[in-house]
Design an enzyme around this catalytic site. Structure first.
Site, PDB file in Angstrom:
ATOM      1  N   GLU A  76      25.638   9.805  -9.045  1.00 24.88           N
ATOM      2  CA  GLU A  76      27.027  10.247  -9.178  1.00 24.88           C
ATOM      3  C   GLU A  76      27.323  11.436  -8.276  1.00 24.88           C
ATOM      4  OE1 GLU A  76      27.935   8.365 -13.096  1.00 24.88           O
ATOM      5  OE2 GLU A  76      26.965  10.172 -13.799  1.00 24.88           O
ATOM      6  N   ASP A  96      26.939   7.925  -5.274  1.00 22.21           N
ATOM      7  CA  ASP A  96      25.679   7.180  -5.409  1.00 22.21           C
ATOM      8  C   ASP A  96      25.308   6.988  -6.883  1.00 22.21           C
ATOM      9  OD1 ASP A  96      24.620   9.627  -6.267  1.00 22.21           O
ATOM     10  OD2 ASP A  96      23.461   9.980  -4.437  1.00 22.21           O
ATOM     11  N   GLU A 101      15.966  12.090 -20.485  1.00 20.38           N
ATOM     12  CA  GLU A 101      16.343  11.707 -19.122  1.00 20.38           C
ATOM     13  C   GLU A 101      15.331  12.270 -18.126  1.00 20.38           C
ATOM     14  OE1 GLU A 101      19.756  13.842 -17.240  1.00 20.38           O
ATOM     15  OE2 GLU A 101      20.574  11.826 -17.033  1.00 20.38           O
TER      16      GLU A 101
HETATM   17  C1  BGC Z   1      22.794   9.855 -13.843  1.00 19.54           C
HETATM   18  C2  BGC Z   1      23.318   8.443 -13.736  1.00 19.54           C
HETATM   19  C3  BGC Z   1      23.410   7.811 -15.118  1.00 19.54           C
HETATM   20  C4  BGC Z   1      24.160   8.696 -16.098  1.00 19.54           C
HETATM   21  C5  BGC Z   1      24.089   8.183 -17.525  1.00 19.54           C
HETATM   22  C6  BGC Z   1      23.678  10.613 -14.794  1.00 19.54           C
HETATM   23  O1  BGC Z   1      23.258  11.910 -14.825  1.00 19.54           O
HETATM   24  O2  BGC Z   1      22.786  10.481 -12.584  1.00 19.54           O
HETATM   25  O3  BGC Z   1      22.464   7.677 -12.942  1.00 19.54           O
HETATM   26  O4  BGC Z   1      24.038   6.563 -15.008  1.00 19.54           O
HETATM   27  O5  BGC Z   1      23.617   9.984 -16.067  1.00 19.54           O
HETATM   28  O6  BGC Z   1      22.784   7.977 -17.924  1.00 19.54           O
END
Ligand code: BGC
Length: 354
Positions: A161, A158, A311
């Protein structure tokens, strides 16, 4: 931070390589790559603020990754046609190095949503920039549509990931939005696959009148906001969409921001900036600017003195015992995350214009 809009644009520009790729995060080793998913939203945010050259440059990078992998796509589509199953080896990866090479580390690379989001953002780029798309961008987009049309109903990881053996509602929505966008751009007919995806979402991804994280689950995931905004699988005020938003807010609100999903343990499972902005974007488009501003203000309060948005934040964790484990494994939470800045820009733009 006084002008987080200006700062966000700067951070995104600093994170764009000469190839056009946007790095996911400049300070986090595992994110020193470019993702279709992150990049598509980042390019969209840049288009909203008139930074069309930056967006175009990313789209060119993405198109070149697809065209360099044309043989992978052909083999993958042929495997499905011949065996009724996807190939375990031939697939488009979710992330590439900034110069467009397959990254060499192990990663849950088989993810379809990012390619759909890329196509969605490509159409938005044409509309927002007012500049026609050159033929090679459309050729790559067509290859991407062939790939998605062959593979959409099969499991893949998903957008977080995870859960590689499941079919995810968010992924279906992103794929459908991408195929629709390409139909509009090219005038070609993909209605049967668009309808089939719609039917799967409506018939199999709803339980107790709300959308679900994946087929066969009862849970919500904050990424379901996307079904209305921006993918438009259903309208903003569709009854099941409104019930989904209500459940997301009830089940996934932390201090003010949103968790990804109830059992999330990545860095303890904190509140994600980009998802909180996504919820604000939804409310703004639905006309509730007060609620949208509330989320905007919370996001602004999470920026550090360099104007970086991380994030996720760790004030309210689903599973605090996992925080340290992840810090020891991969270092501190990614900061800045360009996708967080992009979603902040998108929310701010929506509040100002919608
Ligand atoms: C997230 C992804 C994202 C990636 C890079 C991952 O931890 O789950 O959605 O694309 O980080 O930002």
């Amino acid at each position: 931070m006084k002008n987080l809009v200006k700062r966000s644009i700067e951070i995104i520009k600093e994170g764009q390589a000469s190839s056009g790729a946007y790095i996911a995060s400049p300070n986090f080793q595992n994110y020193a790559y470019s993702w279709f998913r992150d990049g598509a939203f980042i390019a969209y945010s840049m288009d909203l603020y008139g930074e069309n050259q930056s967006a175009r440059h990313f789209h060119e990078w993405a198109a070149s990754v697809i065209s360099n992998n044309a043989d992978v796509i052909t083999r993958s589509v042929n495997t499905v046609e011949q065996s009724g199953k996807p190939s375990n080896t031939d697939y488009i990866h979710t992330r590439y190095s900034l110069d467009g090479q397959v990254a060499d580390r192990e990663w849950p690379n088989n993810q379809l949503d990012g390619i759909g989001t890329w196509l969605w953002a490509l159409k938005a780029h044409k509309e927002l920039s007012g500049i026609d798309l050159p033929g090679f961008l459309l050729d790559s987009a067509e290859l991407a549509v062939q790939y998605l049309s062959a593979l959409w109903q099969f499991p893949c990881s998903d957008c977080w990931e995870e859960f590689h053996d499941q079919v995810h509602t968010y992924t279906l929505a992103a794929i459908q939005a991408g195929i629709k966008a390409f139909s509009d751009l090219s005038g070609s007919d993909h209605q049967s696959v668009i309808d089939a995806i719609q039917k799967t979402i409506i018939d199999q991804c709803v339980i107790n009148s709300h959308f679900t994280k994946r087929l066969g689950s009862e849970d919500v995931d904050a990424n379901l906001i996307s079904l209305a905004v921006p993918y438009g699988v259903v309208g903003i005020e569709h009854p099941q969409m409104m019930a989904t938003i209500k459940k997301i807010e009830e089940d996934l609100t932390g201090t003010k921001g949103l968790h990804r999903y109830a059992g999330d343990s990545y860095y303890g499972g904190g509140e994600w900036i980009l998802l909180s902005a996504w919820l604000g974007w939804y409310w703004s488009e639905r006309g509730n600017k007060t609620r949208a501003r509330e989320l905007l203000v919370w996001i602004e309060s999470q920026a550090d003195d360099k104007g970086y948005l991380p994030e996720q934040t760790s004030d309210h964790l689903n599973k605090p015992e996992y925080y340290k484990i992840w810090v020891e494994r991969w270092g501190e939470i990614a900061n800045p995350l360009l996708w967080s800045h992009a979603k902040y820009l998108i929310l701010q733009n929506s509040i100002m214009t919608a």
